[in-house]
Design an enzyme around this catalytic site. Sequence first.
Site, PDB file in Angstrom:
ATOM      1  N   MET A 330      10.087   5.742  -7.658  1.00 35.85           N
ATOM      2  CA  MET A 330       8.955   5.902  -6.737  1.00 35.85           C
ATOM      3  C   MET A 330       9.261   6.950  -5.661  1.00 35.85           C
ATOM      4  SD  MET A 330       6.739   3.986  -8.042  1.00 35.85           S
ATOM      5  CE  MET A 330       5.426   3.968  -6.846  1.00 35.85           C
ATOM      6  N   VAL A 406      13.028   1.619  -1.248  1.00 35.87           N
ATOM      7  CA  VAL A 406      14.311   1.081  -1.705  1.00 35.87           C
ATOM      8  C   VAL A 406      14.044  -0.136  -2.587  1.00 35.87           C
ATOM      9  CG1 VAL A 406      15.528   1.974   0.327  1.00 35.87           C
ATOM     10  CG2 VAL A 406      14.611  -0.343   0.390  1.00 35.87           C
ATOM     11  N   LYS A 413      15.359  -3.871   2.623  1.00 34.54           N
ATOM     12  CA  LYS A 413      14.269  -3.164   3.319  1.00 34.54           C
ATOM     13  C   LYS A 413      14.451  -3.290   4.831  1.00 34.54           C
ATOM     14  CE  LYS A 413      10.788  -3.251  -0.363  1.00 34.54           C
ATOM     15  NZ  LYS A 413      10.826  -1.870  -0.805  1.00 34.54           N
ATOM     16  N   HIS A 456       1.323   1.742  -0.273  1.00 35.46           N
ATOM     17  CA  HIS A 456       1.654   1.323  -1.638  1.00 35.46           C
ATOM     18  C   HIS A 456       1.182   2.348  -2.664  1.00 35.46           C
ATOM     19  CE1 HIS A 456       0.793  -1.799  -5.052  1.00 35.46           C
ATOM     20  NE2 HIS A 456       1.915  -1.162  -5.256  1.00 35.46           N
TER      21      HIS A 456
END
Length: 729
Positions: A330, A406, A413, A456
């Site tokens: 990501m 992460v 986090k 997100h």
Amino acid sequence: MDNFKLETDADGIAVITFDAPGKSMNTLTAKALGEIETVIGQVKGNAAISGVVFASGKPSGFCAGADLDEMIASFTTGDDEAALKALYDRVSAFNRVFRGIETCGKPVAVALEGLALGGGFELALACHYRVAADNPKFQVGLPESKVGLIPGGGGTQRLPRLIGAMAAAPLLLEGKTLRAQEALSLKVVHEVVSPGEGIKACKAWIKGGGEAVAPWDKKDFKIPGGPVYSAQGIQVFIMGNAMVRKSTYCNYPAQLNIMKAVYEGLQVDIDAALRIESRYFANTCRTPQATAMIRTLFQSMQALGKGAARPKGAATTNVKKAAVIGAGMMGGGIAHAQALAGIETVLLDQTQEAADKGKAHVADLLTKAASRGRLAPDNAQAALALVTASSDYGLIKGSDLVIEAVFENREVKATATKRAEAELSADAVFGSNTSTLPITGLAEASKRPENFIGIHFFSPVDRMGLVEIIKGAKTRDQTIAMAVDYVLKIKKTPIVVNDSRGFYTSRCFSTYLSEGLEMLAEGIAPAIIDNVGRATGMPRGPLEMADDVALDLVQKITVQAKADLGEAYQDRPTDALIETMVVTRGRLGRKNGKGFYDYPESGGEKSLWPGVGGIVQAIVTEAEPDLVEHLRTRLLYRQAVEAARCFDEGVVTDPRDADVGAILGWGFAPWSGGPMSLIDGVGVAAFVATCDTLAKQYGDRFDPPAGLRAMAAKGQGYYGPAPSKTAVA
Ligand code: NAD
């Protein structure tokens, strides 16, 4: 004239420059169309003019197509007869004007320096000669079918006459667009020149004796690939119909009407063919699918693209430097999107090696785009130079925004949050790309929870256009505004939702998988479940999608929900089913090549795993039409009722967010316009009644929320009063 400028040179060549006032891109409004008719009339009547060149005054391109906002107004007005006539008349004007260009008696060329889509491309197809600039901005195509429409400016007739029905099919039916060289090799354009040389090339063609007749107006014209009733032609339509039905499951009237318009139109002369197209266009516009798709995929997308989700009154922000923590799948994708948007990017990981790997992923994506002509090589280089890969958190200093990507673990986090905030200024924003962990809880690790927000992304980041922004309990409006501005800057579509388990998209999407698993546990054969899933318009069946997500992840989420909810958690038969698959059988899904399907190591076609029958026996193995309809309703309504709950609970507050988020985020049946549009289309009262019946049969997962019942009682819909006609689904 407002939209066009006419200049005639010493050789008598008239250059008509399309330059809509006050807009960054030209669109064909009714006024612009009228002006084309006027200017072509002038050219025709002027013996001193030897030829015409259409060009654009906009650096972005020639024309983005018909002005849809203007056209939409006429879609639903009046009764059927009157509305159909109004639509037919409106669209016929395009064909009259474009045919006027084609038959004006002077050679007409068009210089396409950038994009020409929809009506803009159809205008170009009505010119006798098309010149393309070899420019990454160049793009031609007919995207109408993507919003539930059919091309209405001659596209269904001129394109198959130009390149044959077979070659035209992907452009007409899928909205495929062409780059300059592709357009040349398909003979959609006649010539490709260097950027800025288009007008010169058009003039040269005219001076060289350019012909003022379209191929289809010549006596000896033959349709490439043969007429409809020829051995080859028949093949195209027999195969084409089968392929359209296979790929759309007849959910999209536009695709079927395109097939009909081409089939009927190619059997008559061009003028009759254009009338046929206009009729199918009007009919298509009147379908509930077109109304819903245009609203969600055009109007709402456009509104969200202009910042509709932004809190009113918040100051405009401009992220110039942003750090990404976690250079995995990501993080690398996010860094790539930022670099393309010109944002200075620090890509951090635990080691330099891991950070470099993330940057290599960025480089790979940029190189691919450049090699496919989508990005100028210089721009790819410049974008890559904006990314610094490192393991040094100190480089975060000066960032306007940090996004952590992460591992999905609260402690990891929390550590990343604290270390980043130590480097950040007080007004910088911290965004978490978590897919499941509630934002309010993650914000507890932050010194400035008002500056903490969920951002997100979806995987793969370079292909997925949606970003779900999640407000925590303490997130302030200015933080939301910065998140929205950032998402718009990286050219993605933002929706803003409130904190909830799974937020909006993951929460609703999981119901699709879960309903498929319920069906499996009831003894419905897996092949039936996945076939019906695809037939609803979802991209894949629920079992296939569960395999893609990973079955161990599905199991982990269940275990986490059990732990979090304690006694309130209700065991479901599917929990045991997934546990057996994962724990006993080691079937984790696509990622280990073994799930509900077997995935051959050679990379060949997957096939259903016969062993599923040993875990749950298939009782229903025949798909009768009534059963298919029933399962289809279950799969769609289960997701829609969850979306309605999100609305009731205030997780989503705008139906546009909910509909766009559903289609872009998890591929919810696009023909429906999204779950809110589906409910409105069916009629809220009818939807509630069906859900009540399903709840009696299958349990409270189908229970409509109180707010939806209240809407049904008042005759309301998400987008206004309930329509008088029942429509889709
Ligand atoms: P990944 O395992 O590919 O990458 C995570 C990276 O974070 C690794 O490179 C790891 O070395 C690095 N990392 C771990 N701790 C770190 C630290 N303290 N400092 C710096 N780097 C650290 O995972 P991913 O699939 O990229 O997912 C990352 C996040 O994005 C997760 O929260 C996940 O839930 C979320 N997410 C994933 C998807 C998806 O489909 N994969 C979709 C949306 C959101």
